[in-house]
Design an enzyme around this catalytic site. Structure first.
Site, PDB file in Angstrom:
ATOM      1  N   GLU A 158       0.827  -1.210   0.000  1.00  9.29           N
ATOM      2  CA  GLU A 158       0.000   0.000   0.000  1.00  9.29           C
ATOM      3  C   GLU A 158       0.864   1.265   0.000  1.00  9.29           C
ATOM      4  OE1 GLU A 158      -2.783  -0.040   3.245  1.00  9.29           O
ATOM      5  OE2 GLU A 158      -3.999  -1.605   2.324  1.00  9.29           O
ATOM      6  N   GLU A 246      -6.199  -7.446  -0.455  1.00 10.05           N
ATOM      7  CA  GLU A 246      -6.458  -7.272   0.981  1.00 10.05           C
ATOM      8  C   GLU A 246      -7.791  -6.561   1.159  1.00 10.05           C
ATOM      9  OE1 GLU A 246      -3.204  -5.602   3.485  1.00 10.05           O
ATOM     10  OE2 GLU A 246      -4.803  -4.430   4.428  1.00 10.05           O
TER      11      GLU A 246
END
Ligand code: IDC
Length: 324
Positions: A158, A246
């Protein structure tokens, strides 16, 4: 040519929640769709570990086996933090972490499951922070697993903070050739800005020159709702292959109340678009995204009493999913 959601592959018999490497052969990305060697849609559905450095005990074959056999999951994501406490690039033990990954991959391989090797950047924000370490890591991993058709590489979990899509592209331009020299075809997952939410930016300016790339979108259902679903739909309609590597059904902190209504809306969309996904997280940490209760000290052979509400939701949903 842009696809519309209604023209996306409908799934059906060719795609299955229990797609397995021994049947599907080498995965490929066709248009927006993850596909098997024959071009049939493939759906990967699984769970992500929490930090390998914090919860190494769940990397065991009995544990993975239960997810495959009883939960009908076909994917494990091995999340290796790079910069949190115990991280690979900071104060962690790189050799021990790589051994965990190698063990995890070997259990998944024995069990005919897919596995994501996740370079889990988070507080390091910009993947270029530790690019040299990333290059060496992916060089080693891709040479080790070049012969595996069940391994996917996630090159930056991320990106966040001020990291732009241009920064990520420039990072990918260094990492992709490293992986491709060893493993010409494996599916590679690329993170997007703002904690892997700005897939629209990737759709507007995708990486060129490589096959079998997918771009990640992450959501936490109690925080991210219709606007992020709209971003996802537009990106897919613009032709971007998206992988939800995710997600949680709690809020973005990994904790808080579960939002079942939003979770169901997300799942309907992912099912309709045949988008693969991995739920956060396999641990007994005292947070609502953990699938195990904090009182559960087992590391395999979980029973219903061991599960947190997130775990029950995942288990029940996959039972229902198979029955569809
Ligand atoms: C969270 C963990 C939590 C940990 C925190 C920071 O659930 O136990 O303390 O990281 O180290 C992400 C990240 C993922 C986060 C998760 C929940 O990829 O590492 O895990 N999350 O905050 N993105 C959005 C949410």
């Amino acid at each position: 040519m842009a696809q519309t959601i209604s023209s996306l592959p409908a799934g059906g018999e060719s795609s299955s929640a229990t797609a397995a490497p021994s049947i599907c052969g080498a995965l490929q990305v066709i248009g927006t769709q993850l596909s098997d060697k024959n071009g049939n849609a493939v759906l990967l559905n699984g769970i992500s570990t929490l930090g390998l450095c914090w919860y190494p005990e769940y990397i065991n074959k009995d544990c993975f086996s239960q997810f495959k056999k009883e939960w009908n999951l076909n994917l494990i994501r091995l999340a290796m933090y790079t910069a949190e406490p115990g991280g690979y690039c900071t104060d962690g033990d790189p050799e021990a972490l790589k051994t965990l990954i190698k063990n995890g991959v070997s259990y998944a391989t024995d069990l005919d499951m897919y596995v994501i090797i996740d370079w889990h950047i988070l507080s390091d924000g910009n993947p270029n922070t530790y690019i040299e370490e990333a290059k060496a890591f992916f060089e080693e991993m891709s040479s080790e697993f070049a012969g595996n058709n069940n391994v996917l590489y996630e090159i930056c979990n991320e990106p966040n903070g001020n990291t732009t899509w241009a920064d990520i592209k420039s990072y990918a331009a260094e990492i992709l050739p490293v992986i491709r020299r060893n493993d010409p075809d494996a599916v590679i997952l690329v993170g997007t800005p703002n904690w892997s939410q700005y897939v629209d930016q990737a759709a507007a300016d995708p990486i060129t020159g490589y096959d079998n790339l997918m771009y990640t979108l992450h959501f936490y259902a109690a925080t991210h709702k219709e606007p992020l679903r709209e971003t996802l739909v537009s990106a897919v309609e613009a032709g971007l292959p998206v992988f939800v590597s995710e997600y949680g059904i709690c809020d973005a902190s990994g904790n808080g109340m579960l939002d079942y209504d939003q979770a169901n809306q997300w799942m309907e969309l992912l099912d309709r678009c045949q988008i693969s996904r991995a739920m956060w997280n396999l641990s007994n940490r005292d947070e609502s995204s953990a699938i195990l209760k904090s009182s559960c000290t087992k590391i395999s052979d979980f029973t219903e009493e061991d599960l947190n509400d997130s775990g029950k939701w995942l288990y029940e949903r996959n039972d229902r999913f198979l029955a569809q």
